[in-house]
Motif scaffolding. Structure first.
Motif, short mmCIF file in Angstrom:
data_model
loop_
_atom_site.label_atom_id
_atom_site.label_comp_id
_atom_site.label_asym_id
_atom_site.label_seq_id
_atom_site.Cartn_x
_atom_site.Cartn_y
_atom_site.Cartn_z
N GLY A 1 0.84 -1.16 0.05
CA GLY A 1 -0.14 0.31 -0.15
C GLY A 1 0.85 1.51 0.19
N THR A 2 2.05 1.50 0.51
CA THR A 2 2.60 2.90 1.18
C THR A 2 3.72 2.42 -0.77
N TYR A 3 3.95 1.21 -0.69
CA TYR A 3 4.19 1.89 -2.17
C TYR A 3 4.08 1.56 -3.19
N HIS A 4 2.45 1.55 -4.18
CA HIS A 4 1.43 2.26 -4.90
C HIS A 4 1.17 3.20 -4.02
N THR A 5 1.36 4.31 -3.02
CA THR A 5 1.03 5.34 -2.81
C THR A 5 2.50 6.93 -3.15
N ALA A 6 3.68 6.06 -2.76
CA ALA A 6 4.30 6.07 -3.44
C ALA A 6 4.76 6.81 -5.04
N VAL A 7 4.31 5.50 -5.48
CA VAL A 7 4.43 5.80 -6.79
C VAL A 7 3.48 6.13 -7.84
N VAL B 1 -9.31 -0.57 6.38
CA VAL B 1 -7.76 -0.85 5.77
C VAL B 1 -7.83 -0.68 3.90
N ALA B 2 -8.57 -2.24 3.75
CA ALA B 2 -9.31 -2.28 2.35
C ALA B 2 -10.09 -1.33 1.81
N VAL B 3 -10.60 -0.18 2.12
CA VAL B 3 -11.86 0.98 2.09
C VAL B 3 -10.21 2.12 1.44
N LEU B 4 -9.10 2.33 2.24
CA LEU B 4 -8.63 3.27 2.84
C LEU B 4 -6.86 2.78 1.86
N ASP B 5 -7.33 1.50 1.32
CA ASP B 5 -6.06 1.12 0.39
C ASP B 5 -6.30 1.44 -1.06
N GLY B 6 -5.19 1.41 -1.76
CA GLY B 6 -6.11 2.36 -3.13
C GLY B 6 -5.30 1.55 -4.16
N SER B 7 -4.40 0.65 -3.65
CA SER B 7 -3.73 0.04 -4.25
C SER B 7 -4.32 -2.01 -4.62
#
Length: 405
Positions: free
Chosen positions: A23-29, A83-89
């Motif tokens: 999730g954090t990697y998807h947010t970063a890129v 967590v699933a709702v807040l995760d964009g990946s």
């Protein structure tokens, strides 16, 4: 009993770490501005899940009660959804495989299957509400299939963990039972050793009384006789001394035989032993006769020895206590029993009650104990001033090779 969550404690933390990294990697890129609040909520949800795992393992190391486990599972499901709702990946959808996995571990097989089916149904409902004609889009169908495969693998892994835990518990129970059995056997062995020691002590005491006691009594009587006849009848006095010497030698021989019997079996003949005993007891004041019928070869040495000791005791009582002048001995060997009968013309017993087991001396008691251990019996008929009849009967038992002469 269901396996505790600690049966495979590494799965949930590892999956949480993978989802956090994805999730954090998807947010970063991802292009565009970062939604700090959404990212913080996503991270906070995963941290809460990790904290929940740590608390549960510390609070219930052997597994939470069923009701508590159900509550914790529901709380996890809520956190998974957040967590699933807040995760964009979309990686966090993998968290839902922990639902049937945890339910199978904590609540049983049926709960695992129901929760797995519920996760699939929840995803289908979400697609149906949010994605028109989702079944026509390969990526959504692929996600559904991957979720189903993950749920199946999770349930299989949980089942393996449960069986392994149940096997370990059964093994621990068997080991505990074996330890208890070993302790009981140790106590039994100690008890048997104590009883064997007591039996051997009683046997040795009977041997001392029946063998040495008899011969020492004979020596004392013969020496008294030698003293009385020393001047009046030197020949009778010399014979009494010789008989006393024979009794002493016989006592020594029987001691050696008893010691030898502890090492190995020695042939024993009741007929020869009785004949030897009668030959040395008879004199001008005491007439002793012996009659034997049947064959002693079919009887074991223990039974024959018991009859011989009984004869010694009966001789001693008739000679020393009964003041008998005649003793008749009969040894009869039958098909099923051997019987020894010693009849004397002595004083008998003062009263009929004195011939009963609880009124007799230690010699008669020892005789009864020895014979009863072999399954035999001792009968005493003694009338005042009319002599006594001692009858000893022992059953036939298989004789060991070389046990009789």
């Amino acid at each position: 009993m269901a396996a505790p969550p600690t049966a495979v404690p590494w799965i949930a933390p590892v999956l949480y770490g993978v989802v956090l990294a994805g999730g954090t990697y998807h947010t970063a890129v991802s292009p565009g501005p970062v939604d700090a609040g959404r990212t913080a909520g996503f991270v906070a949800g995963l941290v809460l899940l990790l904290a929940l795992e740590a608390v549960e393992r510390r609070r219930w190391p052997s597994g939470a009660p069923a009701r508590t486990a159900g509550t914790l599972l529901a709380f996890r499901l809520v956190l998974f959804a957040v967590v699933a709702v807040l995760d964009g990946s979309g990686v966090s959808r993998a968290l839902f495989v922990l639902v049937p996995f945890t339910a199978r571990l904590a609540l049983g097989r049926r709960a695992g299957l129901v929760s797995g089916a519920g996760c699939v149904a929840l995803l289908i409902v979400g697609y149906a509400v949010g994605v028109p004609r989702w079944w026509m889009r390969a990526e959504y169908v692929s996600d559904l299939l991957m979720l189903g495969l993950g749920l199946a693998l999770a349930l299989s892994m949980a089942s393996v963990a449960v069986r392994e835990q149940q096997g370990r518990e059964r093994l621990e129970g068997v080991l505990a039972e074996l330890a208890g059995s070993h302790e009981r056997l140790s106590r039994y062995a100690l008890r048997v050793a104590e009883l064997s020691t007591a039996d051997e002590r009683n046997r040795v005491a009977r041997e001392i009384h029946d063998s040495l006691g008899h011969h020492l009594t004979a020596i004392a009587v013969q020496l008294e006789k030698a003293e009385v006849f020393r001047t009046r009848d030197p020949q009778a006095s010399a014979k009494a001394v010789a008989d006393a010497r024979w009794s002493a030698g016989r006592a020594l021989t029987e001691v050696r035989q008893s010691v030898g019997a502890l090492r190995e079996a020695r042939p024993f003949s009741l007929n020869r032993a009785l004949a030897d005993l009668v030959r040395h007891l008879g004199d001008d004041r005491l007439t002793v006769t012996l009659r034997t019928t049947g064959d002693e070869a079919g009887f074991d040495a223990g039974s024959l020895t018991a009859l011989y000791r009984s004869a010694q005791e009966a001789f001693t009582n008739a000679w020393r206590h009964g003041r008998a002048t005649r003793i008749d001995v009969t040894a009869a060997y039958g098909e099923s029993t051997a019987r020894l009968t010693v009849t004397d013309n002595g004083r008998g017993f003062p009263t009929a009650e004195d011939a009963q087991p609880d009124r007799t001396g230690s010699g008669i008691r020892g005789m009864r104990e020895r014979v009863e251990l072999l399954g035999g019996r001792v009968d005493i008929d003694g009338r005042p001033d009319r002599g006594a009849v001692v009858t000893v009967t022992v059953p036939r038992r298989p004789s060991a090779p070389g046990s009789t002469g």
